[in-house]
Design a protein around this motif. Structure first.
Motif, mmCIF file in Angstrom:
data_model
loop_
_atom_site.group_PDB
_atom_site.id
_atom_site.type_symbol
_atom_site.label_atom_id
_atom_site.label_comp_id
_atom_site.label_asym_id
_atom_site.label_seq_id
_atom_site.Cartn_x
_atom_site.Cartn_y
_atom_site.Cartn_z
ATOM 1 N N LYS A 70 0.853 -1.197 0.000
ATOM 2 C CA LYS A 70 0.000 0.000 0.000
ATOM 3 C C LYS A 70 0.885 1.242 0.000
ATOM 4 C CE LYS A 70 -3.970 -2.122 2.036
ATOM 5 N NZ LYS A 70 -4.678 -2.461 3.239
ATOM 6 N N PRO A 71 0.417 2.312 -0.633
ATOM 7 C CA PRO A 71 1.245 3.517 -0.652
ATOM 8 C C PRO A 71 1.463 4.054 0.763
ATOM 9 C CG PRO A 71 -0.823 3.846 -1.858
ATOM 10 C CD PRO A 71 -0.851 2.463 -1.319
ATOM 11 N N ILE A 72 2.619 4.673 0.973
ATOM 12 C CA ILE A 72 2.940 5.221 2.293
ATOM 13 C C ILE A 72 2.168 6.524 2.485
ATOM 14 C CG2 ILE A 72 4.813 6.070 3.770
ATOM 15 C CD1 ILE A 72 5.001 3.073 3.045
ATOM 16 N N GLY A 73 1.416 6.604 3.557
ATOM 17 C CA GLY A 73 0.624 7.798 3.821
ATOM 18 C C GLY A 73 1.451 8.895 4.485
ATOM 19 N N ARG A 74 0.891 10.101 4.460
ATOM 20 C CA ARG A 74 1.582 11.220 5.114
ATOM 21 C C ARG A 74 1.596 11.050 6.627
ATOM 22 N NH1 ARG A 74 -1.196 16.470 3.966
ATOM 23 N NH2 ARG A 74 -3.011 15.139 3.837
ATOM 24 N N GLY A 75 0.566 10.368 7.138
ATOM 25 C CA GLY A 75 0.432 10.221 8.592
ATOM 26 C C GLY A 75 1.594 9.470 9.207
ATOM 27 N N VAL A 76 1.990 8.365 8.584
ATOM 28 C CA VAL A 76 3.062 7.549 9.167
ATOM 29 C C VAL A 76 4.401 8.297 9.103
ATOM 30 C CG1 VAL A 76 3.548 6.217 7.066
ATOM 31 C CG2 VAL A 76 4.069 5.239 9.267
ATOM 32 N N ILE A 77 4.585 9.069 8.040
ATOM 33 C CA ILE A 77 5.825 9.863 7.923
ATOM 34 C C ILE A 77 5.864 10.916 9.031
ATOM 35 C CG2 ILE A 77 7.045 11.527 6.449
ATOM 36 C CD1 ILE A 77 7.324 8.874 5.189
ATOM 37 N N ARG A 78 4.733 11.591 9.238
ATOM 38 C CA ARG A 78 4.695 12.598 10.310
ATOM 39 C C ARG A 78 4.859 11.958 11.682
ATOM 40 N NH1 ARG A 78 0.170 17.178 9.013
ATOM 41 N NH2 ARG A 78 0.757 17.351 6.840
ATOM 42 N N PHE A 79 4.244 10.788 11.850
ATOM 43 C CA PHE A 79 4.376 10.057 13.112
ATOM 44 C C PHE A 79 5.857 9.798 13.402
ATOM 45 C CE2 PHE A 79 4.729 5.573 14.749
ATOM 46 C CZ PHE A 79 4.314 5.804 16.048
ATOM 47 N N LEU A 80 6.560 9.297 12.400
ATOM 48 C CA LEU A 80 7.981 8.988 12.559
ATOM 49 C C LEU A 80 8.779 10.260 12.872
ATOM 50 C CD1 LEU A 80 10.345 6.967 12.307
ATOM 51 C CD2 LEU A 80 10.400 7.447 9.877
ATOM 52 N N GLY B 237 11.272 19.414 6.440
ATOM 53 C CA GLY B 237 10.205 20.336 6.069
ATOM 54 C C GLY B 237 9.957 20.402 4.574
ATOM 55 N N LEU B 238 10.934 19.922 3.787
ATOM 56 C CA LEU B 238 10.832 20.077 2.334
ATOM 57 C C LEU B 238 10.374 18.826 1.608
ATOM 58 C CD1 LEU B 238 14.109 22.083 1.574
ATOM 59 C CD2 LEU B 238 11.776 22.946 1.518
ATOM 60 N N THR B 239 10.246 17.729 2.322
ATOM 61 C CA THR B 239 9.971 16.477 1.621
ATOM 62 C C THR B 239 9.023 15.570 2.394
ATOM 63 O OG1 THR B 239 11.007 14.570 0.563
ATOM 64 C CG2 THR B 239 11.960 15.293 2.618
ATOM 65 N N ALA B 240 8.397 14.659 1.651
ATOM 66 C CA ALA B 240 7.603 13.614 2.300
ATOM 67 C C ALA B 240 7.990 12.250 1.748
ATOM 68 C CB ALA B 240 6.124 13.880 2.072
ATOM 69 N N GLN B 241 9.093 12.215 0.974
ATOM 70 C CA GLN B 241 9.548 10.940 0.423
ATOM 71 C C GLN B 241 10.300 10.164 1.489
ATOM 72 O OE1 GLN B 241 11.956 11.499 -3.017
ATOM 73 N NE2 GLN B 241 10.268 12.308 -4.252
ATOM 74 N N PRO B 242 9.992 8.873 1.651
ATOM 75 C CA PRO B 242 10.619 8.093 2.721
ATOM 76 C C PRO B 242 12.148 8.170 2.753
ATOM 77 C CG PRO B 242 8.827 6.846 1.764
ATOM 78 C CD PRO B 242 8.967 8.085 0.942
ATOM 79 N N LEU B 243 12.791 8.071 1.570
ATOM 80 C CA LEU B 243 14.260 8.088 1.568
ATOM 81 C C LEU B 243 14.794 9.425 2.078
ATOM 82 C CD1 LEU B 243 17.026 6.854 0.811
ATOM 83 C CD2 LEU B 243 16.772 7.900 -1.421
#
Lengths: 465, 196
Positions: free
Chosen positions: A148-158, B136-142
């Motif tokens: 599943k695509p990575i959501g913005r929520g999990v990135i912000r959580f991290l 602040g500039l990105t949302a890409q996992p890497l």
């Protein structure tokens, strides 16, 4: 043998072993629940410092585990907290018998338990921030399932949870100066500010709360609910223990005033956002924010009864959100989405599921005859006895949350459908029935449960100012 | 070589590598810059810790970079970010602003932390500031993972001067490797099911 080895490494080993089981989530759920209930039982009955004899074999048990020059101590006082963590997780694992979850949910959940129990035991206890961060990292695959695509929520959580780490670790160093008595007020202010920022990130306090509704919307409601509960429970326990250990924090009226302000703000923001929400998952997320606010308000009382209310809030919260998350998971699997436009009229097709949902929501709001009511009532009374304004704002937040619940009830029951639809399994009905019944029984007979819980959690740090 | 000059050369290395991470959108260059960054971290931490213990920072950093590199190599090309500021001039200006802020704030922070040398504070704050800017500039996992590792590296430079504990060093190494490992998971997770 060191007692902490058992409570830290047993769940970790079990989790690692379960990672090798490819599917069979029900088997994993039963095993995981069994292991955690067994550990909770062992925590209750086994001594932490003694010699246990099994036949001719005698095993010396120590309450301390030394690793790399630091200690993990399972003190008599911490046992109740370890039991709480184990039982909360066992409760959430049981729910997976009724809802389909990520196959890594149980193994990773056991890993999270291991890290969080270690966080409660580590000495110096500010190092707990590192172990909480490890728990956050372990939670990532739960919130970001494969395929599943990575959501913005999990990135912000991290990001937000990781940002807390430097603040808390650095405060630990500053506090050594404060404790040594050499600190000036400016140092105390700086340490307090950094600590406050660290906890603001960890507890998702406004304005760092945005990941919660996002995660609740993008993820499986049951998995998101588990992460919310585990994270908030351990961080709240960590925070209160920290306050009780540092006299400059514990005796400062300003700290309690800030807690009250932040707590009220979270209840109002959570409630208000829930009132205008049109997604049931996000609404649960906002309710989580409001509930964290209630815990902060209980801690802000700074009294013995405040600490008791703080610890008693855990039971109705976990039970309420557990039932809430199960019902949302069932509805999502039946209807496809939790958005109001999709979920319209679902209550007419699946009335028992929606009854469970509404019971859980109303219990979280704190309506009479439900599990949340006795503790919320005690909290409002205690707040009002200190200042009427202190009770007014959280009451307003609860009213907003109730508005959101009534709004969702209206949407769920709209339409003309008169026939029930199939699709809900017996196990789902069984667990929903048990959960709903527990919410009612605890609400009607609170004296049967709350005194025992109070004894179990009596070791939570005492706050007084 | 003069110790102060050496310290400022290391700061220059850190500033340059973190600047590359913020400005450059090529993941290969970014991961190499991250690896170079850990050389600077090692050199600064070695001034406070025994060399053997300081080497763990370098080893962990390079392992983190290797994990990200191996993961990324196995992936298809990353989609370009369209909703975030991607212009190099914008990023350069923002990074310049961060560097200026660090330069002016480091003296104030030095008053708060008398145990630390000014260059340690500057080095730490540069990485923390650039890491925050990257986040602040990105949302890409890497890129988020690289941002978090940069931020943590900055914190570790400052924290190493005040705390020498094996357990903390071990746990911080665990957190850094965990960030790399779970960052790699976030990179691969969306395409994972296809391979199963």
């Amino acid at each position: 043998m060191s007692a902490p080895i058992l409570w830290i490494f047993a769940p970790l080993a079990a989790g690692l072993a379960m990672l090798s089981i490819p599917r069979r989530t029900h088997l994993k759920a039963v095993l995981g629940t069994g292991i955690l209930v067994l550990l909770a039982w062992a925590t209750w009955i086994l001594p932490t410092v003694d010699t246990v004899s099994i036949g001719s074999l005698s095993i010396g048990i120590s309450d301390t585990l030394n690793i790399l020059g630091r200690k993990f101590i399972l003190s008599a006082g911490d046992r109740g907290l370890v039991i709480l963590i184990d039982l909360i997780t066992a409760f959430w694992f049981t729910g997976t018998l009724a809802v389909k979850v990520n196959r890594m949910f149980i193994p990773l959940g056991l890993g999270i338990v291991s890290a969080e129990v270690a966080a409660l035991m580590v000495d110096p206890f500010l190092y707990a921030a590192l172990l909480i961060e490890l728990a956050v990292l372990i939670a990532i695959p739960i919130l970001a399932p494969m395929g599943k695509p990575i959501g913005r929520g999990v990135i912000r959580f991290l990001i937000f949870q990781t940002l807390a780490l430097p603040f808390i670790l650095f405060t630990g160093w500053m506090l050594t100066g404060v404790e040594a008595g050499t600190a000036d007020p400016a140092l105390i202010l700086r340490a307090g500010t950094l600590l406050g920022l660290g906890f603001a990130f960890l507890l998702a306090i406004f304005p760092f709360h945005t990941w919660i509704p996002l995660v609740a919307e993008e993820n499986h409601p049951y998995e998101a609910g588990f992460v919310f509960m585990m994270q908030s429970t351990v961080v709240l326990l960590f925070g209160v223990n920290l306050m009780s250990r540092y006299s400059w924090l514990n005796s400062s009226a300003d700290v309690y005033a800030i807690l009250r302000l932040v707590g009220a703000l979270m209840v109002v923001i959570g409630g208000l956002s829930a009132a205008f929400e049109n997604h049931l998952g996000r609404m649960m997320g906002y309710a989580v924010i409001a509930e964290t606010g209630f815990s902060l308000l209980a801690a802000s009382l700074g009294t013995q009864s405040g600490t008791e209310i703080f610890s008693l809030l855990f039971l109705p919260r976990v039970l309420g959100f557990g039932v809430w998350a199960i019902t949302l998971s069932i509805l999502r699997s039946l209807v496809g989405s939790l958005h109001f436009s999709t979920i319209q009229g679902a209550g007419r097709k699946y009335p028992l599921v929606v009854v469970g949902l509404v019971l859980a929501q109303l219990s979280i709001v704190g309506l009479p005859l439900l599990a949340g009511f006795p503790v919320k009532l005690a909290l409002f009374e205690a707040l009002a006895s200190q200042s009427s304004q202190a009770a007014l704002w959280p009451l307003l937040g609860s009213a907003f949350l109730l508005t959101g619940v009534l709004h969702s009830l209206g949407v769920l029951t709209i339409g003309k459908q008169r026939k029930f639809a199939a699709g809900v399994s017996r196990m789902q009905y069984l667990l929903l029935g048990a959960g709903g019944l527990a919410l009612l029984v605890i609400g009607i007979q609170p004296q049967t449960v709350y005194p025992a819980l109070n004894i179990l959690l009596s070791s939570i740090g005492q706050l007084a100012h | 070589m003069n110790a102060t000059l050496q310290a400022y050369l290391v700061i220059a290395l850190l500033a340059l590598s973190s600047l590359v991470i913020v400005i450059n959108l090529d993941w290969r260059v970014n991961i190499f810059a991250l690896a170079a960054q850990y050389v600077g971290v090692f050199l600064l931490v070695a001034g406070e810790w025994p060399t053997g213990m300081a080497l763990t920072k370098l080893a962990v950093g390079w392992m983190a970079a290797a994990v990200l590199m191996i993961t990324r190599i196995a992936q298809k090309e990353e989609p370009r970010e369209t909703s975030w500021p991607s212009g190099r001039v914008f990023r350069l200006l923002a990074a310049g602003l961060v560097l200026l802020t660090v330069w002016s704030a480091s003296a104030v922070v030095a008053e708060w932390l008398p145990n630390l040398a000014l260059f340690q504070i500057q080095a730490g704050l540069i990485l923390i500031g650039m890491g925050l800017l990257q986040l602040g500039l990105t949302a890409q996992p890497l890129r988020v993972t690289i941002g978090l590792l940069t931020l943590m590296a900055g914190f570790e430079i400052i924290y190493a001067a005040v705390e020498i504990s094996l357990l903390v060093a071990g746990l911080l190494a665990g957190v850094n490797l965990g960030l790399a490992f779970f960052g790699a998971y976030l990179i691969t997770a969306p395409s994972q099911e296809e391979h199963q």
